[in-house]
Every structure is written in structure tokens, then in C-alpha cells.
Design an enzyme around this catalytic site. Structure first.
Site, PDB file in Angstrom:
ATOM      1  CD  GLU A  49     -55.796  53.728   7.243  1.00 53.07           C
ATOM      2  OE1 GLU A  49     -54.912  54.878   7.395  1.00 53.07           O
ATOM      3  OE2 GLU A  49     -56.878  53.712   7.115  1.00 53.07           O
ATOM      4  NE  ARG A  53     -52.290  57.834  12.848  1.00 50.68           N
ATOM      5  CZ  ARG A  53     -53.403  57.289  13.346  1.00 50.68           C
ATOM      6  NH1 ARG A  53     -53.213  57.528  15.055  1.00 50.68           N
ATOM      7  NH2 ARG A  53     -54.290  57.861  12.429  1.00 50.68           N
ATOM      8  CE  LYS A 137     -58.889  58.857   7.858  1.00 48.91           C
ATOM      9  NZ  LYS A 137     -57.844  58.628   7.626  1.00 48.91           N
TER      10      LYS A 137
END
Length: 216
Positions: A49, A53, A137
Site C-alpha cells: 500500500e 501522503r 480497514k
């Protein structure tokens, strides 16, 4: 659960079934993307993943998707329909969000790749189940109640499965993986900042192998 993967993850394959541990990667330099991904794959963690950011994230996803055939690269911190479109266009093969809205959920459904919407409350879990989504999640895992919270959800909501992420370490990961409603965990301990800065890919591969072994 095995860490081996087919060449491609079909759209009806859950993210939770890709690997016991999903590395959560923050990349500031796109040049690090390919060697880092190769080290993680070599260690037995092919599902990666890459979080949105940093400005390098989309190019990093594109590089891994193009140059590391053994990797299943996904996008994390997906928080808008535009993020969905941009990351899938870059080659992301799964999507992970820290939370969800109906608009984001619809965009992820339409993308045609596996996805994990984020939850931290029982009401959010029930709302997703109403919408036909059972794989989620759990974030931020430690701050939101950790293993005790997830264990409490297992009896009333057994159809919900989770990938806890947020504050998980090699010491705590086995406790999460032992829960019946946890199929995998997400974490960044196998990609420490100092190892990435030093381009110590052998160390990353060793840490990845230790993480992969947690799912044995």
C-alpha cells in the site's frame, strides 16, 4: 492464508486475502519505489500500500506497477473520487481509505479493483454491511480500541472482516491475526525510515520476511 499471489488480483478478490501483512509505505523519492517494492516482494510481502501522503505517491505507484511484476501495488489514504481515478489510472490494483462516504464508496465500487473502506465505530461497520461491504480497514486500530474492540465485534457482527492498521507492531500483530474477524494487518515497521533513507533494501527484505512469517 498465503503470501503467494497470482499475476493479477481479480476485481472480486478481497484485499484481505492478498497477504497476512500489508506494508503501508510512504515514499518521498520515486527512485526508492522499485527497489523497495522488490525488497518487500523478496521477503514475502507482495501486496504493498503506497499512501497518497507525498507528491511522489502517484509516480511511485506507476513505477511499481510497471517495473515490479511480482508486486500487487495499491493506494492508501484514498479520500476522494479523484484519488480513486488517479490511482487506478497509475496502476493501483487495490484501494484503501481511512474512512468513507457514500460518494467515495461508489467511486471505489466503480473502479473495478478490490477496496477497503476504513471504519472505527460499530455504526460505520453496520452501515457498510447494509451497503453490501463486509471487508473493511479498522483504523486507527490501537487508538480505536485494538484487539479488545475487534474481539467484541466478532459475535454480533461475524460477517465483517477487518485489516487493522495504525500503531500495530511486530509484537502486537500476532494478537490481531489470531482474531476470527481479522484476515490481515497493515503496518510500516518493515519499512523503517532510516532503512529507506540508507537504501538498505536487504534490511527491508529481512524485516518483510519476519512479517510474512507472522501469518504462518
Amino acid at each position: 492464508m498465503t503470501s503467494s499471489l497470482p499475476p493479477a488480483a481479480p476485481s472480486d478478490t478481497s484485499v484481505l486475502d492478498l497477504a497476512p501483512v500489508i506494508p503501508v509505505v510512504v515514499l518521498h523519492d520515486v527512485a526508492d519505489a522499485v527497489p523497495l517494492a522488490r525488497a518487500l516482494v523478496a521477503g514475502g510481502l507482495p501486496a504493498i500500500e503506497v499512501t497518497l501522503r507525498t507528491p511522489a505517491a502517484l509516480d511511485a505507484i506507476r513505477a511499481v506497477a510497471t517495473e515490479v511484476p511480482g508486486a500487487v501495488v495499491g493506494a492508501g489514504t484514498v479520500i476522494s473520487p479523484q484519488h480513486v481515478r488517479d490511482t487506478v489510472d497509475a496502476g493501483a490494483r487495490f484501494l484503501v481509505s481511512p474512512g468513507w462516504t457514500d460518494a467515495l464508496l461508489e467511486a471505489m465500487r466503480e473502479a473495478g479493483v478490490p477496496f477497503l473502506p476504513g471504519v472505527s465505530t460499530t455504526s460505520e461497520v453496520v452501515a457498510l454491511l447494509e451497503r453490501g461491504v463486509s471487508d473493511m480497514k479498522f483504523f486507527p486500530a490501537e487508538a480505536a480500541g485494538g484487539t479488545a474492540y475487534l474481539k467484541a465485534l466478532a459475535a454480533p457482527l461475524p460477517q465483517a472482516r477487518f485489516c487493522p492498521t495504525g500503531g500495530i507492531s511486530p509484537a502486537s500483530a500476532p494478537s490481531y491475526l489470531a482474531l476470527p474477524n481479522v484476515a490481515c494487518v497493515g503496518g510500516s515497521w518493515m519499512v523503517p525510515e532510516d532503512a529507506v533513507a540508507a537504501k538498505d533494501w536487504d534490511r527491508v527484505a529481512r524485516l518483510a520476511a519476519e512479517a510474512a512469517a507472522l501469518g504462518a
